[in-house]
Design a protein around this motif. Structure first.
Motif, PDB file in Angstrom:
ATOM      1  N   GLY A 183       0.784  -1.235   0.000  1.00  0.00           N
ATOM      2  CA  GLY A 183       0.000   0.000   0.000  1.00  0.00           C
ATOM      3  C   GLY A 183       0.808   1.271   0.000  1.00  0.00           C
ATOM      4  N   ILE A 184       2.153   1.174   0.121  1.00  0.00           N
ATOM      5  CA  ILE A 184       2.955   2.400   0.018  1.00  0.00           C
ATOM      6  C   ILE A 184       4.174   2.144  -0.869  1.00  0.00           C
ATOM      7  N   THR A 185       4.925   3.222  -1.124  1.00  0.00           N
ATOM      8  CA  THR A 185       6.025   3.130  -2.091  1.00  0.00           C
ATOM      9  C   THR A 185       7.016   2.020  -1.744  1.00  0.00           C
ATOM     10  N   ASP A 186       7.387   1.926  -0.455  1.00  0.00           N
ATOM     11  CA  ASP A 186       8.393   0.920  -0.074  1.00  0.00           C
ATOM     12  C   ASP A 186       7.909  -0.484  -0.410  1.00  0.00           C
ATOM     13  N   ALA A 187       6.605  -0.711  -0.271  1.00  0.00           N
ATOM     14  CA  ALA A 187       6.060  -2.046  -0.576  1.00  0.00           C
ATOM     15  C   ALA A 187       6.157  -2.326  -2.075  1.00  0.00           C
ATOM     16  N   SER A 188       5.992  -1.280  -2.879  1.00  0.00           N
ATOM     17  CA  SER A 188       6.115  -1.466  -4.336  1.00  0.00           C
ATOM     18  C   SER A 188       7.559  -1.782  -4.713  1.00  0.00           C
ATOM     19  N   LEU A 189       8.501  -1.127  -4.022  1.00  0.00           N
ATOM     20  CA  LEU A 189       9.928  -1.405  -4.298  1.00  0.00           C
ATOM     21  C   LEU A 189      10.255  -2.851  -3.906  1.00  0.00           C
ATOM     22  N   LEU A 190       9.677  -3.301  -2.796  1.00  0.00           N
ATOM     23  CA  LEU A 190       9.900  -4.692  -2.359  1.00  0.00           C
ATOM     24  C   LEU A 190       9.299  -5.661  -3.367  1.00  0.00           C
ATOM     25  N   GLY A 215      -7.617  -1.707  -0.450  1.00  0.00           N
ATOM     26  CA  GLY A 215      -8.789  -1.307  -1.237  1.00  0.00           C
ATOM     27  C   GLY A 215      -9.245   0.107  -0.915  1.00  0.00           C
ATOM     28  N   ARG A 216      -8.282   0.924  -0.456  1.00  0.00           N
ATOM     29  CA  ARG A 216      -8.624   2.289  -0.071  1.00  0.00           C
ATOM     30  C   ARG A 216      -8.743   3.242  -1.253  1.00  0.00           C
ATOM     31  N   THR A 217      -8.108   2.943  -2.354  1.00  0.00           N
ATOM     32  CA  THR A 217      -8.140   3.903  -3.475  1.00  0.00           C
ATOM     33  C   THR A 217      -8.751   3.214  -4.696  1.00  0.00           C
ATOM     34  N   ARG A 218      -9.244   4.076  -5.595  1.00  0.00           N
ATOM     35  CA  ARG A 218      -9.984   3.563  -6.752  1.00  0.00           C
ATOM     36  C   ARG A 218      -9.089   2.788  -7.702  1.00  0.00           C
ATOM     37  N   ARG A 224      -4.115  -8.937  -4.605  1.00  0.00           N
ATOM     38  CA  ARG A 224      -5.462  -9.054  -4.058  1.00  0.00           C
ATOM     39  C   ARG A 224      -5.810  -7.686  -3.461  1.00  0.00           C
ATOM     40  N   ILE A 225      -7.077  -7.337  -3.455  1.00  0.00           N
ATOM     41  CA  ILE A 225      -7.491  -6.017  -2.949  1.00  0.00           C
ATOM     42  C   ILE A 225      -8.644  -6.187  -1.974  1.00  0.00           C
ATOM     43  N   GLY A 226      -8.514  -5.569  -0.762  1.00  0.00           N
ATOM     44  CA  GLY A 226      -9.599  -5.618   0.215  1.00  0.00           C
ATOM     45  C   GLY A 226      -9.184  -6.313   1.496  1.00  0.00           C
ATOM     46  N   GLY A 227      -9.998  -6.080   2.570  1.00  0.00           N
ATOM     47  CA  GLY A 227      -9.653  -6.680   3.858  1.00  0.00           C
ATOM     48  C   GLY A 227      -9.743  -8.200   3.832  1.00  0.00           C
ATOM     49  N   PHE A 228      -9.106  -8.799   4.864  1.00  0.00           N
ATOM     50  CA  PHE A 228      -9.138 -10.268   4.996  1.00  0.00           C
ATOM     51  C   PHE A 228     -10.302 -10.710   5.870  1.00  0.00           C
ATOM     52  N   GLY A 229     -10.801  -9.770   6.708  1.00  0.00           N
ATOM     53  CA  GLY A 229     -11.835 -10.163   7.679  1.00  0.00           C
ATOM     54  C   GLY A 229     -11.216 -10.377   9.047  1.00  0.00           C
ATOM     55  N   GLY A 230     -10.452  -9.385   9.480  1.00  0.00           N
ATOM     56  CA  GLY A 230      -9.863  -9.420  10.820  1.00  0.00           C
ATOM     57  C   GLY A 230      -8.760 -10.470  10.938  1.00  0.00           C
ATOM     58  N   VAL A 231      -8.380 -10.731  12.193  1.00  0.00           N
ATOM     59  CA  VAL A 231      -7.281 -11.678  12.455  1.00  0.00           C
ATOM     60  C   VAL A 231      -7.626 -13.060  11.910  1.00  0.00           C
ATOM     61  N   SER A 232      -8.863 -13.506  12.187  1.00  0.00           N
ATOM     62  CA  SER A 232      -9.220 -14.872  11.755  1.00  0.00           C
ATOM     63  C   SER A 232      -9.248 -14.970  10.231  1.00  0.00           C
ATOM     64  N   VAL A 255      -6.334  11.207  -2.292  1.00  0.00           N
ATOM     65  CA  VAL A 255      -5.889  10.421  -3.444  1.00  0.00           C
ATOM     66  C   VAL A 255      -6.983  10.419  -4.520  1.00  0.00           C
ATOM     67  N   ASP A 256      -8.243  10.291  -4.066  1.00  0.00           N
ATOM     68  CA  ASP A 256      -9.378  10.272  -5.017  1.00  0.00           C
ATOM     69  C   ASP A 256     -10.330  11.419  -4.677  1.00  0.00           C
TER      70      ASP A 256
END
Ligand code: 3Y8
Ligand code: NAP
Length: 248
Positions: free
Chosen positions: A9-16, A33-36, A46-54, A155-156
């Motif tokens: 979700g941020i630049t460093d993650a894209s570099l990784l 899934g925060r931006t369009r 994949r885009i969107g939450g997992f549904g908490g810890v579980s 962002v949007d």
């Protein structure tokens, strides 16, 4: 067989992600899934939450994830906390890629506060012009201070009415020093509110504020649980190599 999950979700993650793709490591990149239209990644995404810890624990088991890298923004505290719990529950190795916070330098006029409510309280009573460089999700506290002229940056484009009158700049960054200086001068910005994100992608507003002699209300990072933390992509790649050597 190694399969990594990058919470991005941020630049460093894209570099990784680019480095992991280059190394041919099997991995999945995850956005909240925060931006369009999030930036494309060179990995299955994949885009969107997992549904908490579980939900995250189930995903790790179902998808055969062997390593999790939490490369989310330093303020994505809930995601980071969930990752610590889900990895403990599933016994999955976890490392956080988290850049160092910005530190106050000569000429910086910072008022450091603990959260966005305290940031609102740190503004002067007398009407002034404020740049809120903190996005869209946490601006409600400023509604109790409508006397100021606010400039926001999203962002949007905003989908719902704003909680207070404000001018919105729509831009995803990264931002440039010249662009920030021009924006602040043209709008007569007298105060800046920022989160201590660290990194280079949003640092320009801090440098511009110093050059213009403007005060910055700096929101410090949320406390996160103890977990292995590195500050560079190289260290993440070494961690992955090391874990592979251990056959983990
Ligand atoms: C969805 C991924 C790139 C990535 C750009 C970095 C730089 C700009 C600093 C300002 C501050 C802010 C905000 C910001 C930064 C980079 C980087 C970074 C701050 C994207 C992205 C996603 C998000 C989510 C978004 C938040 C918002 C925060 C805007 C993509 C562009 C203010 C954080 O409308 C919303 O709901 C937006 C929500 C979380 C904070 C908020 O609460 O509003 N980021 N930002 C990620 C996902 O869905 O998982 O769309 O491609 C990534 C970036 N954000 O190089 O292109 O440091 O990496 N993003 C803050 O620091 O306060 C901008 O304007 O000066
Ligand atoms: P957050 O408040 O910590 O997380 C709220 C929920 O959003 C999480 O519990 C999770 O839902 C989901 N989520 C967050 N990040 C996710 C990811 N990468 N993949 C899958 N699900 C995710 O998160 P946030 O602060 O809104 O940040 C959301 C995203 O924007 C993150 O990717 C973060 O890196 C990026 N970002 C945030 C900021 C910021 O200022 N917070 C700045 C730049 C970029 P479930 O519980 O359903 O799993």
């Amino acid at each position: 067989m190694m399969r990594a999950l990058i919470l991005g979700g941020i630049t460093d993650a894209s570099l990784l992600a680019a480095e992991i793709a280059r190394a041919g490591i099997d991995a999945v990149y995850s956005y909240g899934g925060r931006t369009r239209a999030p930036a494309d990644q060179p990995l299955p995404t994949r885009i969107g939450g997992f549904g908490g810890v579980s939900g995250l624990a189930d995903y790790v088991r179902r998808e055969g994830i062997t390593h999790v890298i939490d490369a989310t923004h330093p303020f994505a505290a809930e995601m980071s906390r969930n990752a610590v719990e889900a990895c403990a529950e599933t016994g999955t190795p976890l490392v956080a890629l988290e850049r160092a916070p910005w530190t106050r330098g000569p000429g910086d006029n910072w008022i450091e506060v603990g959260d966005v409510n305290a940031a609102g309280a740190a503004l002067p009573e007398a009407p002034t012009s404020v740049f809120l460089g903190i996005g869209r999700q946490h601006i409600a506290p400023f509604a109790t201070r409508p006397q100021h002229t606010y400039t926001l940056r999203f962002v949007d484009p905003p989908e719902a009415p704003l909680p207070f009158a404000a001018d919105v700049i729509v831009s995803r960054g990264p931002f440039t020093l010249d662009g920030e200086l021009e924006m602040m001068r043209r709008r007569g910005i007298a105060w800046i509110v920022a989160r201590n994100s660290g990194g280079d992608g949003a640092r320009a507003k801090i440098d511009a504020a110093r050059m213009l002699g403007l005060p910055v209300i700096m929101i410090s990072r949320p406390r996160l649980p103890e977990r292995l933390r590195v500050e560079s992509v190289t260290e993440v790649m070494q961690w992955l190599d090391h874990r592979t050597c251990l056959g983990a």
